[in-house]
Design an enzyme around this catalytic site. Structure first.
Site, mmCIF file in Angstrom:
data_model
loop_
_atom_site.group_PDB
_atom_site.id
_atom_site.type_symbol
_atom_site.label_atom_id
_atom_site.label_comp_id
_atom_site.label_asym_id
_atom_site.label_seq_id
_atom_site.Cartn_x
_atom_site.Cartn_y
_atom_site.Cartn_z
ATOM 1 N N CYS A 12 -9.213 -0.126 2.040
ATOM 2 C CA CYS A 12 -10.051 -1.416 1.487
ATOM 3 C C CYS A 12 -9.596 -2.759 2.713
ATOM 4 O O CYS A 12 -7.931 -2.731 3.470
ATOM 5 C CB CYS A 12 -10.086 -1.703 -0.340
ATOM 6 S SG CYS A 12 -8.130 -2.156 -0.183
ATOM 7 N N HIS A 132 2.702 -0.145 -14.211
ATOM 8 C CA HIS A 132 2.107 0.211 -12.740
ATOM 9 C C HIS A 132 3.018 -1.218 -11.853
ATOM 10 O O HIS A 132 3.115 -2.091 -12.815
ATOM 11 C CB HIS A 132 0.545 0.237 -12.618
ATOM 12 C CG HIS A 132 -0.038 0.126 -11.645
ATOM 13 N ND1 HIS A 132 0.131 -1.088 -10.179
ATOM 14 C CD2 HIS A 132 -0.208 1.339 -10.765
ATOM 15 C CE1 HIS A 132 -0.804 -0.848 -9.301
ATOM 16 N NE2 HIS A 132 -0.884 0.781 -9.222
ATOM 17 N N GLU A 134 1.409 -3.111 -9.913
ATOM 18 C CA GLU A 134 0.436 -4.637 -9.870
ATOM 19 C C GLU A 134 1.069 -5.323 -11.550
ATOM 20 O O GLU A 134 0.314 -6.272 -11.685
ATOM 21 C CB GLU A 134 -0.608 -4.213 -9.996
ATOM 22 C CG GLU A 134 -1.928 -5.507 -10.222
ATOM 23 C CD GLU A 134 -2.971 -4.732 -10.190
ATOM 24 O OE1 GLU A 134 -3.453 -3.921 -8.763
ATOM 25 O OE2 GLU A 134 -3.815 -4.960 -10.315
ATOM 26 N N ASN A 227 -6.260 3.739 -8.183
ATOM 27 C CA ASN A 227 -8.058 3.815 -7.847
ATOM 28 C C ASN A 227 -7.927 5.175 -7.423
ATOM 29 O O ASN A 227 -9.407 5.093 -6.956
ATOM 30 C CB ASN A 227 -8.656 2.805 -7.349
ATOM 31 C CG ASN A 227 -8.069 3.251 -5.507
ATOM 32 O OD1 ASN A 227 -8.116 4.106 -4.453
ATOM 33 N ND2 ASN A 227 -6.830 2.441 -4.980
ATOM 34 N N SER A 269 -6.393 3.630 -0.138
ATOM 35 C CA SER A 269 -5.306 4.120 0.628
ATOM 36 C C SER A 269 -4.944 5.344 1.024
ATOM 37 O O SER A 269 -3.751 5.414 1.827
ATOM 38 C CB SER A 269 -3.963 3.130 -0.706
ATOM 39 O OG SER A 269 -4.255 4.180 -1.384
#
Ligand code: SF4
Length: 285
Positions: A12, A132, A134, A227, A269
């Site tokens: 991405c 996580h 993030e 993801n 990724s």
């Protein structure tokens, strides 16, 4: 064997950007050394190894970001695509470290929106997966952010503020999040909902969800990648026999007897060459 490659594939925009910034850093002969990666730049072990082989030091993902910064006294630190809390950025800056920030713009936007909401004395509900990176980065913005990971967490919320802003981690399931938003809205009818699942995550999940039935769906990616794991969940939720693998090595012992149709998708990724190798391998079975 019929093989259906589910598009899109490849990195991405956020992952591409993080890799490009890090590659440029390696070419810069004036960069302050040593160079540390503050936890995995992106969640893919193949890419991380390619950087550590070139001399970048990976600080262990099991440590908190604060513990990582405490360990570094000089040189350059690379903030991963998942972002870092403003307090810890400040801490690294005060230590005199050279900071290279690869935070994905989608994550950066969430930080900005949450900071704006907090400035306006709004409570923030943030939907995300505990621990996580993030999520840790976002929670470090303020103590007034309520993390919600499931319905029980929503039941336990006790917010008296009339003004509530709700947003989320970028890589959650577009299908699972709806029920959490509905539940929050039921409890706090005036909330402002700002769904921030990113475009790359959305289109991949839709493509996997809308695929025709196959005997086997292969999701390629790192087991740490949020993801990627959600692609596995989405495909399994359709009742499709699904496996999550990191590379060709993981299917060498797989029994393909009775498998006539295979689909293949990959996380944002996952390097394309890993998918191509797997397709070549299956073609030759
Ligand atoms: S998956 Fe989305 S949020 Fe994560 S790096 Fe890619 S574009 Fe950014």
């Amino acid at each position: 064997m019929i093989i259906k490659k589910i598009e899109p594939q490849g990195f991405c925009g956020g992952v591409k950007r993080a890799i490009e910034i890090t590659n440029k850093l390696l070419e810069d002969k004036y960069i302050e050394k040593p160079i540390y990666m503050l936890g995995s730049l992106i969640h893919n072990a193949h890419i991380i190894s390619s950087f550590t082989e070139k001399g970048i030091i990976l600080l262990d993902d099991k440590l908190t970001k604060e513990e990582m910064i405490n360990m570094v006294d000089s040189g350059t630190i690379i903030i991963s695509a998942h972002g870092l809390s403003p307090k810890l950025k400040e801490k690294a800056f005060k230590k005199g470290l050279n900071i290279v920030d690869t935070t994905c713009p989608y994550v950066e936007l969430i930080h900005t929106k949450i900071k704006d909401a907090i400035k306006k004395n709004t409570d923030v509900i943030y939907i995300g997966t505990k621990s996580h990176p993030e999520v840790c980065g976002v929670l470090g913005i303020s103590d007034n952010i309520h993390l919600v990971s499931n319905e029980d967490d929503i039941n336990n919320l006790n917010i008296t503020n009339d003004k509530i802003y709700v947003t989320n981690q970028t890589t959650l399931s577009i299908y699972d999040i709806k029920s959490l938003y509905d539940k929050i809205k039921e409890k706090y009818p005036n909330v402002i909902i700002d769904n921030k699942i990113c475009q790359a995550t959305t289109v991949r999940q839709e493509a996997v969800y809308n695929q025709e039935k196959v005997d086997l769906c292969i999701i390629v990616g790192d087991k740490l990648s949020s993801n990627t794991k959600k692609l596995y969940t989405v495909s399994s939720s359709r009742g499709i026999n699904t496996i999550l693998i990191d590379s060709i090595e993981d299917i060498k012992n797989y029994d393909f007897k009775n498998i006539n149709t295979v689909s293949i998708s990959s996380g944002a990724s996952t390097p394309s060459y890993l998918v191509d190798e797997i397709i070549e391998y299956i073609k030759n079975i």
